[in-house]
Design a protein around this motif. Structure first.
Motif, short mmCIF file in Angstrom:
data_model
loop_
_atom_site.label_atom_id
_atom_site.label_comp_id
_atom_site.label_asym_id
_atom_site.label_seq_id
_atom_site.Cartn_x
_atom_site.Cartn_y
_atom_site.Cartn_z
N LEU B 228 22.97 36.27 78.34
CA LEU B 228 21.67 35.86 78.88
C LEU B 228 21.74 35.66 80.40
O LEU B 228 20.83 36.06 81.13
N VAL B 229 22.83 35.05 80.86
CA VAL B 229 23.00 34.78 82.30
C VAL B 229 22.99 36.10 83.08
O VAL B 229 22.30 36.23 84.10
N ILE B 230 23.72 37.09 82.57
CA ILE B 230 23.78 38.39 83.25
C ILE B 230 22.38 39.00 83.32
O ILE B 230 21.92 39.47 84.37
N LEU B 231 21.69 38.97 82.20
CA LEU B 231 20.34 39.56 82.13
C LEU B 231 19.36 38.82 83.03
O LEU B 231 18.61 39.42 83.80
N ALA B 232 19.37 37.47 82.94
CA ALA B 232 18.38 36.66 83.67
C ALA B 232 18.57 36.80 85.17
O ALA B 232 17.59 36.98 85.92
N VAL B 233 19.81 36.72 85.63
CA VAL B 233 20.05 36.83 87.08
C VAL B 233 19.78 38.27 87.54
O VAL B 233 19.18 38.49 88.60
N GLY B 234 20.19 39.25 86.72
CA GLY B 234 19.95 40.65 87.06
C GLY B 234 18.47 40.96 87.23
O GLY B 234 18.07 41.76 88.09
N THR B 235 17.62 40.31 86.43
CA THR B 235 16.16 40.52 86.51
C THR B 235 15.64 40.16 87.90
O THR B 235 14.63 40.71 88.36
N GLY B 236 16.33 39.27 88.57
CA GLY B 236 15.94 38.85 89.91
C GLY B 236 15.90 39.99 90.92
O GLY B 236 15.20 39.91 91.93
N PHE B 237 16.64 41.06 90.64
CA PHE B 237 16.70 42.19 91.57
C PHE B 237 15.72 43.31 91.21
O PHE B 237 15.74 44.37 91.81
N THR B 238 14.88 43.07 90.20
CA THR B 238 13.92 44.11 89.79
C THR B 238 12.55 43.83 90.42
O THR B 238 12.39 42.89 91.21
N ALA B 239 11.57 44.65 90.01
CA ALA B 239 10.23 44.55 90.60
C ALA B 239 9.53 43.22 90.30
O ALA B 239 8.63 42.81 91.05
N ILE B 240 9.88 42.54 89.20
CA ILE B 240 9.24 41.26 88.90
C ILE B 240 10.02 40.09 89.50
O ILE B 240 9.57 38.94 89.44
N GLY B 241 11.19 40.37 90.06
CA GLY B 241 12.00 39.31 90.67
C GLY B 241 11.68 39.13 92.14
O GLY B 241 10.67 39.62 92.64
N GLY B 242 12.57 38.41 92.82
CA GLY B 242 12.37 38.12 94.24
C GLY B 242 13.21 36.92 94.60
O GLY B 242 13.91 36.36 93.74
N LEU B 308 3.28 38.56 100.17
CA LEU B 308 4.60 37.91 100.15
C LEU B 308 5.21 38.13 98.75
O LEU B 308 4.66 38.85 97.94
N GLY B 309 6.29 37.45 98.45
CA GLY B 309 6.88 37.55 97.12
C GLY B 309 7.58 38.88 96.89
O GLY B 309 7.32 39.86 97.57
N GLY B 310 8.47 38.89 95.90
CA GLY B 310 9.22 40.10 95.59
C GLY B 310 10.19 40.44 96.73
O GLY B 310 10.42 39.63 97.63
N TRP B 311 10.73 41.64 96.71
CA TRP B 311 11.72 42.05 97.71
C TRP B 311 11.11 42.88 98.83
O TRP B 311 11.78 43.21 99.78
N ALA B 312 9.84 43.25 98.67
CA ALA B 312 9.22 44.13 99.68
C ALA B 312 8.93 43.38 100.98
O ALA B 312 8.61 42.20 100.95
#
Lengths: 58, 312
Positions: B228-242, B308-312
């Motif tokens: 879960l930790v790998i998945l949850a933190v990894g999600t941070g680098f996707t389009a819904i993360g930031g 704002l928000g996300g990585w863009a």
């Protein structure tokens, strides 16, 4: 024995009936609002079968 | 014809609140919240009236599956302490009423979601109701210790439905939100099973604690938490993360992993000595864990609206 205008059952179920009545009323209002939003947001020029021909546009 | 004879004066008359309790309001809160986040995180804006109505019908659908679950599980609910006060085992609502409410609300919610949003969202809601009420409740729950793992999918579909309400299609981001809840469910419920010790044994529900023992359950909690930790933190680098999501997730996952390691290190004597303090704390943290992860996804989506928000 006198005729009672209200059966005892109605008293017991008053809260329940009121609640159901309010929910049904809310449902009707929601369907009305949905219908209004759907109709006012339709792009009549981009319907799958082409634009609707009105009397004026013919 | 009325049913006046079935509830003579003096007998308990089911109130609206009793019927509402059939819909599992606490589960509904989670469903509504995650579905709203799924809908608002999607890149397509939804009209507020359509959004409100759609989420309401998703909530009603979730409630309907809860009522069907309570109808089917009335026998084991009567045995388990945690569920003894539910409307059917406590005698406040008749089983056939729960069945009727569950079926009627299922049909209503699916049909209305199809009209309010789109047919794909309605199809997914129907699939979710059937998955929870039939696949999980009627079969998996009493058949395999993996009941929680596979059944967890039912609780993970709402953000996907929310996303489909907005976009009318599936996407990887929606499935990431699904995966987050799916992987979170087993450690959450196994921690509960550790401290609600005799409930599942008495009801003969094959929870992992019953079939494979409590030591194996502790190992499973740790293993699923690592994934879960790998998945949850990894999600941070996707389009819904930031950045907001990533910081929130890093802190929460650090705490969650620490809790899982503590549970794994303990034996039954330690746990009994302090009345399962660590397991209870981990369970409470798991509730915050999910709420704050989805809260962070919502924050990123809201800020994105202002550039704002996300990585863009």
């Amino acid at each position: 024995m006198s005729i009672r205008a209200e059966h005892e059952l109605h008293t017991r179920r008053r809260g329940r009936n009121l609640g159901i009545g309010l929910m049904l009323g809310g449902f009707v209002l929601l369907v009305m609002a949905l219908t209004y939003v759907k109709i006012t947001n339709i792009d009549f020029n981009n319907l799958p079968g082409g634009a609707i021909q009105t009397q004026e546009s013919k | 014809m009325t049913d006046m004879s079935t509830t003579p004066a003096g007998e308990y008359e089911a109130q609206l609140g009793d019927y509402f309790a059939l819909l599992k309001p606490r589960v509904m809160q989670l469903v509504v919240f995650t579905a709203v986040v799924g809908m608002l995180a999607a890149p397509v804006p939804v009209h507020p009236v359509i959004g409100f109505a759609s989420i309401l019908f998703v909530a009603i659908g979730a409630g309907a599956s809860g009522a069907l679950n309570m109808w089917w599980d009335a026998d084991i609910d009567a045995i388990m302490r945690r569920t003894q006060n539910r409307p059917i085992p406590s005698g406040r609502v008749q089983p056939k009423e729960a069945l009727a409410i569950g079926v009627a609300l299922s049909g209503l919610s699916v049909m209305m979601l199809g009209l309010a949003a789109n047919l794909l969202a309605a199809g997914m809601l129907l699939f979710t109701i059937l998955f929870y009420a039939v696949f999980y409740s009627m079969w998996l729950k009493r058949a395999t210790p993996q009941n929680i793992v596979i059944g967890g999918a039912a609780g993970a579909f709402p953000p996907v439905i929310g996303w489909i309400i907005a976009t009318g299609s599936f996407s990887i981001e929606a499935w990431l939100m699904f995966a987050l809840i799916f992987m979170w469910t087993p450690p959450h419920f196994w921690a509960l099973a550790l401290f609600m010790r005799n409930d599942y044994d008495d009801a003969k529900v094959p929870m992992l604690t019953v079939t494979h023992g409590r030591r194996a359950t502790r190992r499973h909690i740790l293993a699923y938490t690592v994934l879960l930790v790998i998945l949850a933190v990894g999600t941070g680098f996707t389009a819904i993360g930031g950045p907001i999501y990533l910081v929130t997730s890093a802190v929460l996952n650090g705490m969650f992993l620490l809790g899982a390691i503590r549970i794994w290190q303990r034996d039954e004597n330690d746990s009994e000595a302090d009345n399962f303090q660590v397991e209870r704390k981990f369970f409470r943290l798991s509730l915050w864990y999910l709420f704050l992860h989805f809260g962070a996804i919502l924050a990123e989506a809201t800020l994105r609206g202002y550039g704002l928000g996300g990585w863009a």
